[in-house]
Write a protein that holds these residues in place. Sequence first.
Motif, PDB file in Angstrom:
ATOM      1  N   GLU A   1       2.164 -13.179 -17.065  1.00  0.00           N
ATOM      2  CA  GLU A   1       2.464 -11.771 -16.818  1.00  0.00           C
ATOM      3  C   GLU A   1       1.207 -11.063 -16.327  1.00  0.00           C
ATOM      4  O   GLU A   1       0.108 -11.349 -16.790  1.00  0.00           O
ATOM      5  N   GLU A   2       1.403 -10.140 -15.402  1.00  0.00           N
ATOM      6  CA  GLU A   2       0.275  -9.403 -14.818  1.00  0.00           C
ATOM      7  C   GLU A   2       0.753  -8.013 -14.423  1.00  0.00           C
ATOM      8  O   GLU A   2       1.918  -7.822 -14.103  1.00  0.00           O
ATOM      9  N   VAL A   3      -0.182  -7.040 -14.435  1.00  0.00           N
ATOM     10  CA  VAL A   3       0.122  -5.680 -14.015  1.00  0.00           C
ATOM     11  C   VAL A   3      -0.611  -5.407 -12.700  1.00  0.00           C
ATOM     12  O   VAL A   3      -1.797  -5.714 -12.577  1.00  0.00           O
ATOM     13  N   TYR A   4       0.110  -4.828 -11.744  1.00  0.00           N
ATOM     14  CA  TYR A   4      -0.457  -4.497 -10.444  1.00  0.00           C
ATOM     15  C   TYR A   4      -0.165  -3.046 -10.129  1.00  0.00           C
ATOM     16  O   TYR A   4       0.872  -2.507 -10.515  1.00  0.00           O
ATOM     17  N   GLU A   5      -1.064  -2.438  -9.371  1.00  0.00           N
ATOM     18  CA  GLU A   5      -0.839  -1.106  -8.845  1.00  0.00           C
ATOM     19  C   GLU A   5      -0.604  -1.247  -7.347  1.00  0.00           C
ATOM     20  O   GLU A   5      -1.364  -1.932  -6.659  1.00  0.00           O
ATOM     21  N   ILE A   6       0.434  -0.606  -6.840  1.00  0.00           N
ATOM     22  CA  ILE A   6       0.753  -0.668  -5.418  1.00  0.00           C
ATOM     23  C   ILE A   6      -0.014   0.462  -4.724  1.00  0.00           C
ATOM     24  O   ILE A   6       0.174   1.632  -5.055  1.00  0.00           O
ATOM     25  N   VAL A   7      -0.894   0.098  -3.790  1.00  0.00           N
ATOM     26  CA  VAL A   7      -1.778   1.059  -3.126  1.00  0.00           C
ATOM     27  C   VAL A   7      -1.742   0.858  -1.614  1.00  0.00           C
ATOM     28  O   VAL A   7      -1.189  -0.128  -1.129  1.00  0.00           O
TER      29      VAL A   7
ATOM     30  N   ALA B   1      -6.741  -1.607  -1.399  1.00  0.00           N
ATOM     31  CA  ALA B   1      -6.335  -2.874  -1.993  1.00  0.00           C
ATOM     32  C   ALA B   1      -7.533  -3.677  -2.483  1.00  0.00           C
ATOM     33  O   ALA B   1      -8.570  -3.742  -1.825  1.00  0.00           O
ATOM     34  N   ASN B   2      -7.378  -4.246  -3.659  1.00  0.00           N
ATOM     35  CA  ASN B   2      -8.367  -5.139  -4.250  1.00  0.00           C
ATOM     36  C   ASN B   2      -7.627  -5.993  -5.279  1.00  0.00           C
ATOM     37  O   ASN B   2      -7.566  -5.627  -6.449  1.00  0.00           O
ATOM     38  N   PRO B   3      -7.033  -7.113  -4.841  1.00  0.00           N
ATOM     39  CA  PRO B   3      -6.220  -7.926  -5.739  1.00  0.00           C
ATOM     40  C   PRO B   3      -6.959  -8.381  -7.002  1.00  0.00           C
ATOM     41  O   PRO B   3      -6.346  -8.515  -8.052  1.00  0.00           O
ATOM     42  N   MET B   4      -8.267  -8.558  -6.908  1.00  0.00           N
ATOM     43  CA  MET B   4      -9.035  -8.981  -8.088  1.00  0.00           C
ATOM     44  C   MET B   4      -9.051  -7.892  -9.161  1.00  0.00           C
ATOM     45  O   MET B   4      -9.284  -8.166 -10.321  1.00  0.00           O
ATOM     46  N   GLN B   5      -8.794  -6.649  -8.760  1.00  0.00           N
ATOM     47  CA  GLN B   5      -8.725  -5.535  -9.707  1.00  0.00           C
ATOM     48  C   GLN B   5      -7.284  -5.094  -9.936  1.00  0.00           C
ATOM     49  O   GLN B   5      -7.038  -4.024 -10.477  1.00  0.00           O
ATOM     50  N   GLY B   6      -6.320  -5.897  -9.486  1.00  0.00           N
ATOM     51  CA  GLY B   6      -4.920  -5.582  -9.707  1.00  0.00           C
ATOM     52  C   GLY B   6      -4.375  -4.507  -8.787  1.00  0.00           C
ATOM     53  O   GLY B   6      -3.355  -3.895  -9.083  1.00  0.00           O
ATOM     54  N   ARG B   7      -5.047  -4.264  -7.661  1.00  0.00           N
ATOM     55  CA  ARG B   7      -4.608  -3.240  -6.705  1.00  0.00           C
ATOM     56  C   ARG B   7      -4.100  -3.957  -5.452  1.00  0.00           C
ATOM     57  O   ARG B   7      -4.889  -4.491  -4.687  1.00  0.00           O
ATOM     58  N   VAL B   8      -2.777  -3.945  -5.267  1.00  0.00           N
ATOM     59  CA  VAL B   8      -2.131  -4.701  -4.204  1.00  0.00           C
ATOM     60  C   VAL B   8      -1.626  -3.763  -3.121  1.00  0.00           C
ATOM     61  O   VAL B   8      -0.990  -2.752  -3.405  1.00  0.00           O
ATOM     62  N   SER B   9      -1.889  -4.110  -1.879  1.00  0.00           N
ATOM     63  CA  SER B   9      -1.462  -3.304  -0.739  1.00  0.00           C
ATOM     64  C   SER B   9       0.055  -3.316  -0.592  1.00  0.00           C
ATOM     65  O   SER B   9       0.703  -4.351  -0.773  1.00  0.00           O
ATOM     66  N   ASP B  10       0.590  -2.157  -0.231  1.00  0.00           N
ATOM     67  CA  ASP B  10       2.023  -2.068   0.040  1.00  0.00           C
ATOM     68  C   ASP B  10       2.386  -2.846   1.302  1.00  0.00           C
ATOM     69  O   ASP B  10       3.554  -3.156   1.524  1.00  0.00           O
ATOM     70  N   ASP B  11       1.407  -3.198   2.118  1.00  0.00           N
ATOM     71  CA  ASP B  11       1.634  -3.962   3.348  1.00  0.00           C
ATOM     72  C   ASP B  11       1.533  -5.474   3.132  1.00  0.00           C
ATOM     73  O   ASP B  11       1.839  -6.242   4.038  1.00  0.00           O
ATOM     74  N   SER B  12       1.087  -5.888   1.953  1.00  0.00           N
ATOM     75  CA  SER B  12       0.949  -7.323   1.676  1.00  0.00           C
ATOM     76  C   SER B  12       2.325  -7.931   1.423  1.00  0.00           C
ATOM     77  O   SER B  12       3.281  -7.213   1.093  1.00  0.00           O
ATOM     78  N   PRO B  13       2.460  -9.251   1.547  1.00  0.00           N
ATOM     79  CA  PRO B  13       3.760  -9.880   1.255  1.00  0.00           C
ATOM     80  C   PRO B  13       4.247  -9.550  -0.164  1.00  0.00           C
ATOM     81  O   PRO B  13       5.423  -9.271  -0.370  1.00  0.00           O
ATOM     82  N   PHE B  14       3.337  -9.539  -1.129  1.00  0.00           N
ATOM     83  CA  PHE B  14       3.697  -9.242  -2.518  1.00  0.00           C
ATOM     84  C   PHE B  14       4.144  -7.787  -2.659  1.00  0.00           C
ATOM     85  O   PHE B  14       5.170  -7.493  -3.269  1.00  0.00           O
ATOM     86  N   GLY B  15       3.382  -6.863  -2.079  1.00  0.00           N
ATOM     87  CA  GLY B  15       3.727  -5.450  -2.148  1.00  0.00           C
ATOM     88  C   GLY B  15       5.060  -5.156  -1.481  1.00  0.00           C
ATOM     89  O   GLY B  15       5.883  -4.402  -2.019  1.00  0.00           O
ATOM     90  N   ARG B  16       5.284  -5.749  -0.307  1.00  0.00           N
ATOM     91  CA  ARG B  16       6.552  -5.543   0.399  1.00  0.00           C
ATOM     92  C   ARG B  16       7.729  -6.105  -0.394  1.00  0.00           C
ATOM     93  O   ARG B  16       8.813  -5.521  -0.416  1.00  0.00           O
TER      94      ARG B  16
END
Length: 161
Positions: free
Chosen positions: A105-111, A116-131
């Motif tokens: 389990e992991e927590v991410y913030e959509i930014v 974006a900084n995946p190592m800090q849990g900040r995932v881009s809304d344009d990334s495959p994961f964010g989309r």
Amino acid sequence: MAIESRYKMSQERLDALKAELQYLETDKAKEVAEQIKEARSFGDLSENSEYDEAKAEQGKLYSKIAELQDLIANAEIVDHVEVQNAFAVSLGSKVKVKDLEDGFEEVYEIVGSQEANPMQGRVSDDSPFGRALYGHVAGDKVKVDAPAGEMNFEILSVEND
């Protein structure tokens, strides 16, 4: 004519970019100019490695300033983007997910992409994961087509402050 890109970011990120630009245009520019002046005092510029290094540093500085000016001029401030469902994942959401393969389990913030900084849990809304997460709610299962292959997640919770 070039197509302008809009860069999604928070007000905090825009403020940080403006502060960095201010520093580069004032303090850092003076520092580099001083390095060039000092290197010139060493004489023959054709064989002066200090001068070459200072000029290269000046080029990098001007390039960075131009990049920051572009980011600032084309910034699109987003705090939280409304979606049809107030409980759905959108820009600004904090999302807790569970990897269905290993149970992790992991927590991410959509930014926006600029934050974006995946190592800090900040995932881009344009990334495959964010989309893949976008528009889904807690309890939904999502499939992510990532460069490493297909991954499956369950959304455990969505916080939209």
